[in-house]
Design a protein around this motif. Structure first.
Motif, PDB file in Angstrom:
ATOM      1  N   LEU A   4      -0.854   1.209 -32.011  1.00  0.00           N
ATOM      2  CA  LEU A   4      -2.269   1.427 -32.167  1.00  0.00           C
ATOM      3  C   LEU A   4      -3.248   0.359 -32.273  1.00  0.00           C
ATOM      4  CD1 LEU A   4      -2.064   4.914 -34.201  1.00  0.00           C
ATOM      5  CD2 LEU A   4      -2.553   4.795 -31.946  1.00  0.00           C
ATOM      6  N   GLN A   9      -3.537   2.224 -24.906  1.00  0.00           N
ATOM      7  CA  GLN A   9      -4.246   3.157 -24.594  1.00  0.00           C
ATOM      8  C   GLN A   9      -3.479   4.448 -24.507  1.00  0.00           C
ATOM      9  OE1 GLN A   9      -7.554   3.185 -24.288  1.00  0.00           O
ATOM     10  NE2 GLN A   9      -7.238   1.100 -25.152  1.00  0.00           N
ATOM     11  N   GLU A  11      -0.691   5.170 -26.473  1.00  0.00           N
ATOM     12  CA  GLU A  11      -0.478   5.642 -27.897  1.00  0.00           C
ATOM     13  C   GLU A  11      -1.763   6.332 -28.467  1.00  0.00           C
ATOM     14  OE1 GLU A  11       1.946   6.213 -30.875  1.00  0.00           O
ATOM     15  OE2 GLU A  11       2.643   5.480 -28.807  1.00  0.00           O
ATOM     16  N   TRP A  12      -2.928   5.470 -28.296  1.00  0.00           N
ATOM     17  CA  TRP A  12      -4.161   6.275 -28.623  1.00  0.00           C
ATOM     18  C   TRP A  12      -4.381   7.805 -28.080  1.00  0.00           C
ATOM     19  CZ3 TRP A  12      -7.120   5.708 -32.652  1.00  0.00           C
ATOM     20  CH2 TRP A  12      -7.155   4.415 -33.120  1.00  0.00           C
ATOM     21  N   GLN A  13      -4.077   7.836 -26.837  1.00  0.00           N
ATOM     22  CA  GLN A  13      -4.451   9.257 -26.101  1.00  0.00           C
ATOM     23  C   GLN A  13      -3.296  10.107 -26.741  1.00  0.00           C
ATOM     24  OE1 GLN A  13      -3.921   9.003 -21.788  1.00  0.00           O
ATOM     25  NE2 GLN A  13      -3.810  11.319 -21.640  1.00  0.00           N
ATOM     26  N   PHE A  46     -12.631   9.446 -34.326  1.00  0.00           N
ATOM     27  CA  PHE A  46     -11.594   8.881 -33.484  1.00  0.00           C
ATOM     28  C   PHE A  46     -12.207   7.560 -32.990  1.00  0.00           C
ATOM     29  CE2 PHE A  46      -9.357  12.680 -32.935  1.00  0.00           C
ATOM     30  CZ  PHE A  46      -8.268  12.368 -33.283  1.00  0.00           C
ATOM     31  N   TYR A  50     -10.509   4.171 -34.454  1.00  0.00           N
ATOM     32  CA  TYR A  50     -10.293   2.978 -33.469  1.00  0.00           C
ATOM     33  C   TYR A  50     -10.995   1.533 -33.841  1.00  0.00           C
ATOM     34  CZ  TYR A  50      -9.611   0.581 -29.024  1.00  0.00           C
ATOM     35  OH  TYR A  50      -9.258  -0.155 -28.022  1.00  0.00           O
ATOM     36  N   ILE A  53      -8.783   0.498 -37.239  1.00  0.00           N
ATOM     37  CA  ILE A  53      -7.373   0.362 -37.140  1.00  0.00           C
ATOM     38  C   ILE A  53      -6.707  -0.748 -37.853  1.00  0.00           C
ATOM     39  CG2 ILE A  53      -6.808  -0.180 -34.912  1.00  0.00           C
ATOM     40  CD1 ILE A  53      -4.947   2.370 -36.747  1.00  0.00           C
TER      41      ILE A  53
END
Length: 177
Positions: A4, A9, A11-13, A46, A50, A53
């Protein structure tokens, strides 16, 4: 977490797909928000996660961390929209009552009174109340989100309820309610 932090991407999804329904449900059911408002607030959670993080220390689970962000955004949302909740005019209530039932009008009045009282207690009390009663978090989860011991959470909730009770009685005596 490392994936993250690196901005992976996929992993974030997966992270967003796992938590979004829970946050959506939380905001929708506990705060009575419209679908579009809920989607906007979940998106904002989110976006903040993001962008922050890199500052995540790992003292709690990523889920608890995101719930902390969500809690703060919900608190801010409630503060911003407090005036909207207080803007129910008597004529609107009468018109509504004719069309619907009187119980709904009375519940709206009581909710408006409760929110106006909650607005008058200290922010730490408000956050504990929102997390515990609106979000349905356990004492442990509230403690994790606020970064305080469980005993402090219990004290905050006790004092919040006591303050609300005292404010209610004071308002009632002065015929503001």
């Amino acid at each position: 977490i490392e994936l993250l932090r690196k901005g992976d991407q996929l992993e974030w999804q997966e992270f967003v797909e796992e938590l979004s329904p829970k946050l959506f449900s939380l905001f929708k059911s506990r705060m009575g928000m419209e679908d579009q408002e809920v989607r906007d607030l979940v998106s904002e959670v989110f976006l903040k996660a993001y962008s922050a993080i890199s500052s995540f220390r790992g003292d709690s689970s990523p889920t608890t961390w995101v719930y902390s962000i969500a809690s703060n955004l919900a608190y801010d949302y409630i503060k911003r929209h407090q005036k909207d909740r207080d803007m129910i005019h008597y004529t609107d209530e009468v018109d509504y009552a004719v069309e619907e039932n009187w119980q709904e009008v009375e519940l709206r009045k009581q909710a408006s009174i409760l929110w106006s009282l909650i607005d008058k207690i200290p922010a730490s009390y408000q956050k504990a109340l929102l997390l515990y009663y609106l979000s349905g978090k356990s004492y442990r989860e509230v403690a994790d989100v606020l970064g305080v011991p469980i005993g402090t959470v219990k004290t905050l909730l006790y004092r919040a309820k006591k303050s609300l009770r005292e404010l209610y009685e004071r308002e009632k005596r002065t015929d503001r309610i």
